[in-house]
Design a protein around this motif. Structure first.
Motif, PDB file in Angstrom:
ATOM      1  N   GLY A   1       0.477  25.542  27.063  1.00 32.09           N
ATOM      2  CA  GLY A   1       1.230  24.525  26.348  1.00 32.09           C
ATOM      3  C   GLY A   1       0.267  23.486  25.816  1.00 32.09           C
ATOM      4  O   GLY A   1      -0.955  23.660  25.855  1.00 32.09           O
ATOM      5  N   ARG A   2       0.793  22.406  25.315  1.00 31.65           N
ATOM      6  CA  ARG A   2      -0.025  21.347  24.731  1.00 31.65           C
ATOM      7  C   ARG A   2      -0.148  20.181  25.714  1.00 31.65           C
ATOM      8  O   ARG A   2       0.764  19.893  26.493  1.00 31.65           O
ATOM      9  N   ALA A   3      -1.268  19.500  25.622  1.00 39.81           N
ATOM     10  CA  ALA A   3      -1.489  18.355  26.498  1.00 39.81           C
ATOM     11  C   ALA A   3      -0.417  17.287  26.298  1.00 39.81           C
ATOM     12  O   ALA A   3      -0.015  16.614  27.249  1.00 39.81           O
ATOM     13  N   ALA A   4       0.040  17.126  25.073  1.00 38.93           N
ATOM     14  CA  ALA A   4       1.072  16.115  24.789  1.00 38.93           C
ATOM     15  C   ALA A   4       2.371  16.418  25.533  1.00 38.93           C
ATOM     16  O   ALA A   4       3.088  15.508  25.946  1.00 38.93           O
TER      17      ALA A   4
ATOM     18  N   TRP B   1       4.161  22.651  37.171  1.00 39.38           N
ATOM     19  CA  TRP B   1       3.269  23.726  37.622  1.00 39.38           C
ATOM     20  C   TRP B   1       3.279  24.900  36.641  1.00 39.38           C
ATOM     21  O   TRP B   1       2.239  25.508  36.358  1.00 39.38           O
ATOM     22  N   SER B   2       4.432  25.204  36.099  1.00 37.77           N
ATOM     23  CA  SER B   2       4.528  26.282  35.102  1.00 37.77           C
ATOM     24  C   SER B   2       3.699  25.944  33.871  1.00 37.77           C
ATOM     25  O   SER B   2       2.990  26.805  33.326  1.00 37.77           O
TER      26      SER B   2
ATOM     27  N   SER C   1      -5.942  22.836  38.603  1.00 38.68           N
ATOM     28  CA  SER C   1      -4.515  22.749  38.280  1.00 38.68           C
ATOM     29  C   SER C   1      -3.743  22.069  39.401  1.00 38.68           C
ATOM     30  O   SER C   1      -2.843  21.253  39.154  1.00 38.68           O
ATOM     31  N   LEU C   2      -4.091  22.392  40.646  1.00 38.85           N
ATOM     32  CA  LEU C   2      -3.426  21.751  41.778  1.00 38.85           C
ATOM     33  C   LEU C   2      -3.728  20.255  41.815  1.00 38.85           C
ATOM     34  O   LEU C   2      -2.845  19.440  42.116  1.00 38.85           O
ATOM     35  N   SER C   3      -4.955  19.884  41.493  1.00 40.42           N
ATOM     36  CA  SER C   3      -5.299  18.461  41.456  1.00 40.42           C
ATOM     37  C   SER C   3      -4.574  17.754  40.315  1.00 40.42           C
ATOM     38  O   SER C   3      -4.203  16.588  40.441  1.00 40.42           O
ATOM     39  N   ALA C   4      -4.367  18.452  39.207  1.00 42.76           N
ATOM     40  CA  ALA C   4      -3.596  17.864  38.106  1.00 42.76           C
ATOM     41  C   ALA C   4      -2.159  17.615  38.539  1.00 42.76           C
ATOM     42  O   ALA C   4      -1.583  16.549  38.253  1.00 42.76           O
ATOM     43  N   LEU C   5      -1.562  18.590  39.224  1.00 45.55           N
ATOM     44  CA  LEU C   5      -0.203  18.414  39.735  1.00 45.55           C
ATOM     45  C   LEU C   5      -0.153  17.264  40.738  1.00 45.55           C
ATOM     46  O   LEU C   5       0.737  16.409  40.684  1.00 45.55           O
TER      47      LEU C   5
END
Length: 431
Positions: free
Chosen positions: A420-423, A413-414, A27-31
């Motif tokens: 939620g959805r990827a879109a 981050w939330s 998740s941190l890498s995605a952010l």
């Protein structure tokens, strides 16, 4: 022998048991990826590739950094290129590759098209990035030293696996997508220092998506093309180190040890900057400063007196002088042509020396500071020293906030942590 292909295909196709740390680091890498992508959206290479794709047109299947939408392959090409434009994304030192910029663009594009939830996107990206690291270990350091860019080569396999996982590939399809990617994965280190380097990341992502789309449509290929005689490993100077590549697969997540960049410059400089941070160096107290680094970095990031902001990103003496003078090395705009001509920086830079030390690893640096009062202080930093999850989160979020603003970071981050959805996540690419 197809031991590697079989093991990776089985790993990629079956349910996995992830660790809490692996999920948080993903998740941190995605952010981090989203932040550096948005920050790099107006770079010249970003505009050139995005404009080319938008001019071609086609189905608006996936959002682009900087605005607009494009077909899956094209969106992956753009977003991989853009997110590596600043060279500010994460690095895994096991194979010296940038996992996120190859895998996240592919995974996000496919997840949007299939209306997947963010949790599925993150799991597919984690499996893809782990695969890219394992392939990179199998190829070995000789592959990289010969001139192949691991971000582009091993990264393409990771992008293909992440895409295939979101498409619900079984083991046989995973073997085929690995085999087909073997004929597409490409990228050379000779592009370093040019627009070709970030383009390599875009190619990896796009090639992975293309291979997955073809296999999904029934395309037939040699599933053994990674390991076969005249296959990818043999023709790309692979070490064929199957034991290292597969050790702990499915139980140990090597991606947990990914290194996030907290300075907007070559990763070879980061250990020295972190050591300087520990010493809390300020310009007025410096009589002289000695930096020791692993010999391989001497030809990469030891420009002695750069005159441009780009050159400063590859200069031990300049970046440490910048930090001591209060310049925020986390901000890309700190690396300007003007800073290189500052008399105070030049004076301090000339009190800094750099030398090679074979006893140091690629992730270590040693600093010795002689203060004007005669006191000497020393520090050693290793980028592989684990950060606690809370410290890592604080530093990634601080970096992202500097790039795209605190409110936007809190919102993204939330979404990453609560679902939620990827879109919905992709809608944040445009800024």
């Amino acid at each position: 022998m197809t031991v590697l292909t079989n093991a990776l295909a089985n790993f990629a196709a079956r349910p996995v048991s992830t660790t809490a740390q692996a999920r948080i680091v993903t998740s941190l890498s995605a952010l981090d990826w989203l932040a550096v992508g948005r920050a790099g959206a107006d770079e010249p290479v970003s505009q050139i590739v995005r404009n080319m794709v938008l001019a071609e047109g086609g189905a608006e299947q996936a959002k682009l950094f900087g605005g607009g939408a494009a077909p899956l392959r094209a969106a992956s090409l753009v977003n991989g290129t853009v997110s590596h434009a600043l060279d500010y994304d994460d690095t895994h030192f096991a194979h010296i590759g940038h996992p996120s910029v190859a895998v996240f663009p592919a995974a996000l594009a496919v997840a949007q098209a299939l209306d997947k939830p963010i949790v599925d996107l993150l799991e597919a990206a984690l499996v893809g990035m782990e695969t890219s690291i394992r392939i990179g270990l199998w190829l070995g350091r000789g592959h990289y030293q010969a001139g192949f860019h691991q971000t582009a080569t091993s990264g393409a396999f990771g992008a293909a696996v992440a895409s295939g996982r979101l498409m619900a590939f079984d083991m046989e399809q995973m073997k085929k997508v690995l085999g087909l990617t073997a004929t597409r994965a490409a990228g050379q280190k000779t592009q370093f220092g040019t627009m070709g380097k970030p383009y390599n990341a875009g190619l990896a992502s796009s090639n992975g998506v293309e291979a997955a789309l073809l296999i999904q449509s029934g395309f037939e290929t040699n599933p053994d093309a990674v390991e076969a005689t005249n296959g990818f490993g043999a023709t790309h100077l692979g070490a064929d180190d199957t034991a290292s590549a597969l050790e702990g697969l499915g139980e140990e997540w090597l991606f947990e040890n990914v290194s996030h960049k907290f300075h907007a410059c070559c990763h070879g400089l980061h250990a020295a900057l972190e050591a300087a941070r520990e010493l809390d160096i300020a310009e007025p107290e410096v009589a002289e400063l000695k930096v020791k680094t692993q010999p391989r970095w001497m030809s990469v990031c030891n420009q002695l007196a750069p005159t441009t902001g780009l050159g400063a990103k590859f200069s031990y003496r300049t970046v440490i002088a910048m930090q001591a003078l209060g310049h925020d090395t986390a901000l890309p705009e700190s690396f300007s042509d003007e800073v290189c001509t500052d008399p105070r920086l030049i004076s301090l830079r000339d009190r800094i020396s750099v030398e090679a030390d074979e006893n140091l690893s690629e992730t270590q640096a040693f600093l010795s500071l002689l203060r004007r009062d005669g006191a000497r202080r020393e520090a050693v930093h290793d980028l592989l020293t684990p950060l606690s999850l809370s410290d890592r989160e604080d530093r990634v979020r601080e970096k992202a906030s500097k790039l795209i603003g605190g409110e936007t970071v809190d919102e993204i981050w939330s979404m990453l942590r609560t679902g939620g959805r990827a879109a919905e996540l992709a809608a944040r690419l445009g800024g």
